[in-house]
Structure formats: structure tokens, C-alpha cells
Design an enzyme around this catalytic site. Structure first.
Site, PDB file in Angstrom:
ATOM      1  N   ASN A   3      12.287  -2.360  35.779  1.00 27.00           N
ATOM      2  CA  ASN A   3      13.473  -2.197  34.921  1.00 27.00           C
ATOM      3  C   ASN A   3      13.350  -1.032  33.948  1.00 27.00           C
ATOM      4  O   ASN A   3      14.362  -0.432  33.584  1.00 27.00           O
ATOM      5  CB  ASN A   3      13.720  -3.497  34.144  1.00 27.00           C
ATOM      6  CG  ASN A   3      14.703  -3.300  33.014  1.00 27.00           C
ATOM      7  OD1 ASN A   3      15.910  -3.208  33.223  1.00 27.00           O
ATOM      8  ND2 ASN A   3      14.199  -3.199  31.781  1.00 27.00           N
ATOM      9  N   TYR A  50      18.274  12.017  36.423  1.00 28.67           N
ATOM     10  CA  TYR A  50      18.445  10.556  36.404  1.00 28.67           C
ATOM     11  C   TYR A  50      19.043  10.077  37.729  1.00 28.67           C
ATOM     12  O   TYR A  50      18.554   9.115  38.329  1.00 28.67           O
ATOM     13  CB  TYR A  50      19.339  10.182  35.222  1.00 28.67           C
ATOM     14  CG  TYR A  50      19.557   8.694  35.047  1.00 28.67           C
ATOM     15  CD1 TYR A  50      18.590   7.891  34.444  1.00 28.67           C
ATOM     16  CD2 TYR A  50      20.732   8.095  35.480  1.00 28.67           C
ATOM     17  CE1 TYR A  50      18.795   6.532  34.279  1.00 28.67           C
ATOM     18  CE2 TYR A  50      20.944   6.732  35.322  1.00 28.67           C
ATOM     19  CZ  TYR A  50      19.981   5.955  34.722  1.00 28.67           C
ATOM     20  OH  TYR A  50      20.184   4.602  34.564  1.00 28.67           O
ATOM     21  N   ALA A  80      18.962  11.607  40.601  1.00 25.94           N
ATOM     22  CA  ALA A  80      17.991  11.827  41.681  1.00 25.94           C
ATOM     23  C   ALA A  80      16.907  10.748  41.663  1.00 25.94           C
ATOM     24  O   ALA A  80      16.501  10.237  42.711  1.00 25.94           O
ATOM     25  CB  ALA A  80      17.357  13.210  41.536  1.00 25.94           C
ATOM     26  N   ALA A  81      16.455  10.391  40.468  1.00 20.96           N
ATOM     27  CA  ALA A  81      15.413   9.363  40.369  1.00 20.96           C
ATOM     28  C   ALA A  81      15.942   8.012  40.850  1.00 20.96           C
ATOM     29  O   ALA A  81      15.258   7.288  41.571  1.00 20.96           O
ATOM     30  CB  ALA A  81      14.919   9.257  38.926  1.00 20.96           C
TER      31      ALA A  81
HETATM   32  P1  NAD Z   1      17.104   0.600  27.088  1.00 21.40           P
HETATM   33  O1  NAD Z   1      16.938   2.021  26.681  1.00 21.40           O
HETATM   34  O2  NAD Z   1      17.783  -0.335  26.168  1.00 21.40           O
HETATM   35  O3  NAD Z   1      15.683  -0.022  27.487  1.00 21.40           O
HETATM   36  C1  NAD Z   1      14.806   0.715  28.286  1.00 21.40           C
HETATM   37  C2  NAD Z   1      13.470   0.012  28.383  1.00 21.40           C
HETATM   38  O4  NAD Z   1      12.599   0.894  29.108  1.00 21.40           O
HETATM   39  C3  NAD Z   1      12.834  -0.254  27.026  1.00 21.40           C
HETATM   40  O5  NAD Z   1      12.174  -1.494  27.025  1.00 21.40           O
HETATM   41  C4  NAD Z   1      11.818   0.869  26.906  1.00 21.40           C
HETATM   42  O6  NAD Z   1      10.667   0.481  26.151  1.00 21.40           O
HETATM   43  C5  NAD Z   1      11.432   1.101  28.356  1.00 21.40           C
HETATM   44  N1  NAD Z   1      10.954   2.473  28.501  1.00 21.40           N
HETATM   45  C6  NAD Z   1      11.640   3.628  28.341  1.00 21.40           C
HETATM   46  N2  NAD Z   1      10.818   4.684  28.460  1.00 21.40           N
HETATM   47  C7  NAD Z   1       9.572   4.185  28.684  1.00 21.40           C
HETATM   48  C8  NAD Z   1       8.292   4.746  28.867  1.00 21.40           C
HETATM   49  N3  NAD Z   1       8.087   6.076  28.809  1.00 21.40           N
HETATM   50  N4  NAD Z   1       7.245   3.924  29.072  1.00 21.40           N
HETATM   51  C9  NAD Z   1       7.413   2.598  29.101  1.00 21.40           C
HETATM   52  N5  NAD Z   1       8.596   1.996  28.931  1.00 21.40           N
HETATM   53  C10 NAD Z   1       9.655   2.783  28.724  1.00 21.40           C
HETATM   54  O7  NAD Z   1      17.853   0.675  28.481  1.00 21.40           O
HETATM   55  P2  NAD Z   1      18.656  -0.421  29.361  1.00 21.40           P
HETATM   56  O8  NAD Z   1      20.079  -0.064  29.299  1.00 21.40           O
HETATM   57  O9  NAD Z   1      18.223  -1.793  29.029  1.00 21.40           O
HETATM   58  O10 NAD Z   1      18.136   0.017  30.812  1.00 21.40           O
HETATM   59  C11 NAD Z   1      17.292  -0.789  31.633  1.00 21.40           C
HETATM   60  C12 NAD Z   1      17.361  -0.266  33.051  1.00 21.40           C
HETATM   61  O11 NAD Z   1      18.703  -0.325  33.515  1.00 21.40           O
HETATM   62  C13 NAD Z   1      16.934   1.200  33.172  1.00 21.40           C
HETATM   63  O12 NAD Z   1      16.174   1.396  34.340  1.00 21.40           O
HETATM   64  C14 NAD Z   1      18.257   1.931  33.278  1.00 21.40           C
HETATM   65  O13 NAD Z   1      18.132   3.157  33.949  1.00 21.40           O
HETATM   66  C15 NAD Z   1      19.088   0.927  34.035  1.00 21.40           C
HETATM   67  N6  NAD Z   1      20.525   1.128  33.877  1.00 21.40           N
HETATM   68  C16 NAD Z   1      21.094   1.077  32.635  1.00 21.40           C
HETATM   69  C17 NAD Z   1      22.468   1.296  32.522  1.00 21.40           C
HETATM   70  C18 NAD Z   1      23.181   1.286  31.180  1.00 21.40           C
HETATM   71  O14 NAD Z   1      24.356   1.695  31.130  1.00 21.40           O
HETATM   72  N7  NAD Z   1      22.563   0.808  30.127  1.00 21.40           N
HETATM   73  C19 NAD Z   1      23.237   1.567  33.667  1.00 21.40           C
HETATM   74  C20 NAD Z   1      22.608   1.600  34.900  1.00 21.40           C
HETATM   75  C21 NAD Z   1      21.245   1.373  34.998  1.00 21.40           C
END
Ligand code: NAD
Length: 239
Positions: free
Chosen positions: A75, A145, A147-148
Site C-alpha cells: 500500500n 507515478y 508508470a510505476a
Molecule cells: P498517504 O500519503 O496518506 O499515505 C501513504 C503511506 O505510504 C504513508 O503511510 C507513508 O508513510 C507511506 N510512505 C510514503 N513514502 C514512503 C517511503 N519512502 N517509505 C516508507 N513508507 C512510505 O497516501 P494514501 O492516499 O493513503 O495512499 C495509499 C496508497 O493508495 C498509495 O499506494 C497510493 O498511490 C494509492 N492511491 C491513492 C489514491 C488517492 O487519491 N489518495 C488514489 C489511487 C491510489
């Protein structure tokens, strides 16, 4: 240790979707091993921007779990602007950071999980939190993003196809916008009415909605669903 309680490693469980997933899993009786960039009371600290961090996280999680992990939830993620007008060096740096955190670390953890399950008899599950960007692309500042996340979906499908016969299953979730800190800047900078108009449901998803899907994949989804990608975007991108 009770052999029937599922043990789940959730990366990025400190906030947002990851925190909601951890809560949903705990409510179902699972043991959650949490993770964040830095250590906290309920979380193992590992900065996934560091190439050695995924392995250290896996080892620490296994030790905390008593030697068995049943589910990995990839996640943790980073969504940061990378305009093409940045310097060559800065642009490449941001590209590589995004690929490392959003894709490479998930692949490293998946590899360790697959090898862990291959050494035992119980099998296991991986749930990847991908993104609508994997399928639709993203903004001009977010090539990396998209691409990843596209890479993550391809990784997920490969895992599903490669190891289903060993009881190792892979599921992916592709959210559109979710109301978390990650999306906050974009959501704040855009007219809510205009944004809602792009989403037939009329609103962004809540972290709890994504957590329900992830918990379903982790604990309930039938084995025959392995390889599936579940969209959660309010019909803003119907494939
Ligand atoms: P968020 O920024 O609230 O949380 C991200 C989490 O990732 C945090 O716990 C942070 O500590 C951890 N993280 C970030 N960089 C890190 C690093 N270098 N090392 C270790 N941990 C790290 O984001 P979110 O919205 O809860 O996103 C969670 C997942 O859902 C992500 O993979 C994101 O790409 C995906 N996502 C989010 C959305 C959105 O709109 N919020 C949409 C699609 C996908």
C-alpha cells in the site's frame, strides 16, 4: 501463536488508506504488522526509498509475527509533482524515487513473500494498491507515478499467473481519487463541483471504501479471482 489468525503485513499503515486497511483487518480479527517511513508504536520504520529497506522490513515483520506472514498488502506510495521543466538531474531523481517507492519496493517485498510461502505449505496472498493512473495515465507532472502503478499492475498479473498453482494469490485494487492527505493538495486546488462532475458518483472515494475492498481481497476473495484488478473510481474511468 494461533494458526488460524491471519497475519498481514500492511505497508504505509500510518495514515490514509493503509491506516483504514489496518483498522478493517483488525476488526476482522487479523493480526496486523504495520509499517511507516519511520517507526511508531504500532509500526516498523523503513524508508522504502532506501534499496535495502524492503528486506529489512520483511525480516523485522517476520520476527514480529513469529515467523509467519499470510498476506502482504503493498500500500505504501508516494505522489509528488515532477514537472518536465525541472532540471535533468532533479527530474531523473524524482522519477527514480517514485519508481523505487511505488514499484520496486513492492516487487522486493512480493519476492520475499513468494519465497516465504514457497518454503511452507500454506500459500499466501498479496494485495497491491495500484491506481486508476495505471490504466488511464495521470497528469503532465506525474508520468513517473502512472508508470510505476502501471508496472505494479503488470507485476501483479505476473505473480498471479506464476504462482497460483502453489496457492499464492495476487489481487490488485485501482482507486481513483481517495480523500486522504495524498490527494489533499490536488483536491484543495480544484473546484469541488468541477471535480465531482468528472466522477459520475459525484464524490471521491473514502479510505474506508478502499479498505473494505483490500480486506475482502486479503481475507475473503475466492482463489479463482487471483489476477483480478478491482476498480474503485466512482465510474470516472470505466474499462
Ligand atoms: P498517504 O500519503 O496518506 O499515505 C501513504 C503511506 O505510504 C504513508 O503511510 C507513508 O508513510 C507511506 N510512505 C510514503 N513514502 C514512503 C517511503 N519512502 N517509505 C516508507 N513508507 C512510505 O497516501 P494514501 O492516499 O493513503 O495512499 C495509499 C496508497 O493508495 C498509495 O499506494 C497510493 O498511490 C494509492 N492511491 C491513492 C489514491 C488517492 O487519491 N489518495 C488514489 C489511487 C491510489
Amino acid at each position: 501463536m494461533n494458526e488460524t489468525i491471519p497475519i498481514v503485513l500492511v505497508t504505509g499503515s500510518t495514515r490514509g488508506i493503509g491506516a483504514a486497511i489496518a483498522t478493517a483487518l483488525r476488526q476482522r480479527g487479523a493480526m496486523v504488522i504495520g509499517h511507516g517511513r519511520t517507526a511508531g508504536p504500532d509500526t516498523i520504520g523503513a524508508d522504502l526509498g532506501d534499496p535495502g529497506a524492503a528486506h529489512a522490513l520483511w525480516d523485522a515483520a517476520l520476527a514480529q509475527a513469529g515467523g509467519r506472514i499470510d498476506v502482504l498488502i503493498n500500500n505504501a506510495g508516494l505522489f509528488a509533482d515532477n514537472p518536465i521543466t525541472a532540471s535533468d538531474f532533479a527530474w531523473l531523481d524524482a522519477w527514480e524515487e517514485s519508481l523505487r517507492i511505488n514499484l520496486t519496493a513492492a516487487a522486493q517485498l512480493s519476492r520475499l513473500a513468494v519465497r516465504h510461502w514457497q518454503a511452507g505449505a500454506r500459500g499466501g496472498r498479496i494485495v497491491h494498491i495500484a491506481s486508476r493512473a495505471a490504466h488511464r495515465g495521470d497528469s503532465p507532472d506525474h508520468w513517473h507515478y502512472a508508470a510505476a502503478k502501471g508496472g505494479m499492475v503488470a507485476l501483479h498479473k505476473t505473480l498471479a499467473r506464476s504462482y497460483a498453482h502453489q496457492g499464492i494469490l495476487s489481487y490488485a485494487v485501482s482507486p481513483g481519487f481517495v480523500a486522504t492527505d495524498m490527494a489533499a493538495d490536488y483536491l484543495a486546488a480544484n473546484d469541488p463541483a468541477a471535480l465531482a462532475a468528472q466522477i459520475p458518483l459525484g464524490r471521491v472515494a473514502s479510505p474506508e471504501e478502499i479498505a473494505r475492498i483490500a480486506a475482502f481481497c486479503a481475507l475473503d476473495a475466492p482463489a479463482s479471482m487471483t489476477g483480478a484488478v478491482i476498480d474503485a473510481n466512482g465510474a470516472s474511468h470505466v474499462r
